[in-house]
Scaffold this active site. Sequence first.
Site, PDB file in Angstrom:
ATOM      1  CB  ILE A   1      -0.977  -0.013   1.197  1.00  0.00           C
ATOM      2  CG1 ILE A   1      -2.057  -1.088   0.969  1.00  0.00           C
ATOM      3  CG2 ILE A   1      -1.616   1.368   1.402  1.00  0.00           C
ATOM      4  CD1 ILE A   1      -3.003  -1.304   2.138  1.00  0.00           C
TER       5      ILE A   1
ATOM      6  NE  ARG B   1      -2.274   2.411  -7.205  1.00  0.00           N
ATOM      7  CZ  ARG B   1      -2.952   1.877  -8.208  1.00  0.00           C
ATOM      8  NH1 ARG B   1      -2.559   0.747  -8.749  1.00  0.00           N
ATOM      9  NH2 ARG B   1      -4.005   2.492  -8.706  1.00  0.00           N
ATOM     10  CD  GLU B   2      -2.861   5.108  -1.379  1.00  0.00           C
ATOM     11  OE1 GLU B   2      -2.850   6.319  -1.660  1.00  0.00           O
ATOM     12  OE2 GLU B   2      -3.847   4.383  -1.597  1.00  0.00           O
ATOM     13  CB  SER B   3       3.482   7.849  -0.634  1.00  0.00           C
ATOM     14  OG  SER B   3       4.115   6.877   0.183  1.00  0.00           O
TER      15      SER B   3
ATOM     16  CE1 TYR C   1      -4.464   2.006  -3.851  1.00  0.00           C
ATOM     17  CE2 TYR C   1      -5.352   0.159  -2.608  1.00  0.00           C
ATOM     18  CZ  TYR C   1      -4.583   1.304  -2.669  1.00  0.00           C
ATOM     19  OH  TYR C   1      -3.932   1.744  -1.542  1.00  0.00           O
TER      20      TYR C   1
END
EC number: 3.2.1.17
Length: 185
Positions: free
Chosen positions: A69, A72-74, A169
Site C-alpha cells: 500500500i 502504491r500510495e506514495s 488498485y
Amino acid sequence: RTDCYGNVNRIDTTGASCKTAKPEGLSYCGVPASKTIAERDLKAMDRYKTIIKKVGEKLCVEPAVIAGIISRESHAGKVLKNGWGDRGNGFGLMQVDKRSHKPQGTWNGEVHITQGTTILTDFIKRIQKKFPSWTKDQQLKGGISAYNAGAGNVRSYARMDIGTTHDDYANDVVARAQYYKQHGY
C-alpha cells in the site's frame, strides 16, 4: 502473528494495469510492472521496514501488505511534499485522506502507519461481513480494494477493482506485496 487476515502469497492477481504502468515509464503491464515499481521503491521502503514490521505484528497484518500500500500510495514517500500528496488531501506514506479521517502522527512515523493499517483492517472487516462466503484471502484482497475506493465499490470478487484508481488498485498492491514478502517484509 501477522496472518489474521489471510496470506498475500495465496491471492491471485493480474498486477498493474497499463494505466498504472505507463506513467512509470514502463512499456509492459501486469505483475511484472508491479514488481518493477515495487523494486524501485525498495530502497526508500527499507527506511521504514522496522516500523512496518512492528505495526504488522501489533495489528496482525502482513507487513508486506502495508509495504504494498505504501508503494502504491506514495512510492515510500518519494512523491510527497512535506508529507502530503493527492492535491493536499492525502497524508503520509499511506495517504490517509483528511476528508474522511483526522491524520495522526508524523507523515512517516509509527502512529501514522498504525492509523493507515487500522483503516485497512476496518475495511477488511466490512468486506468480511459483506461477503462471508469469500475465503480470508479473498476478503483481504477486497479490503485492499476498499482502502482505495470504499467498501461500497466492492460488488464482486472478479470486478472489485472496477472503480478504484486505474481500475487495478488491489491487484497492483497484492503483486507489490508479494514482491515485498520475498524481500523480508
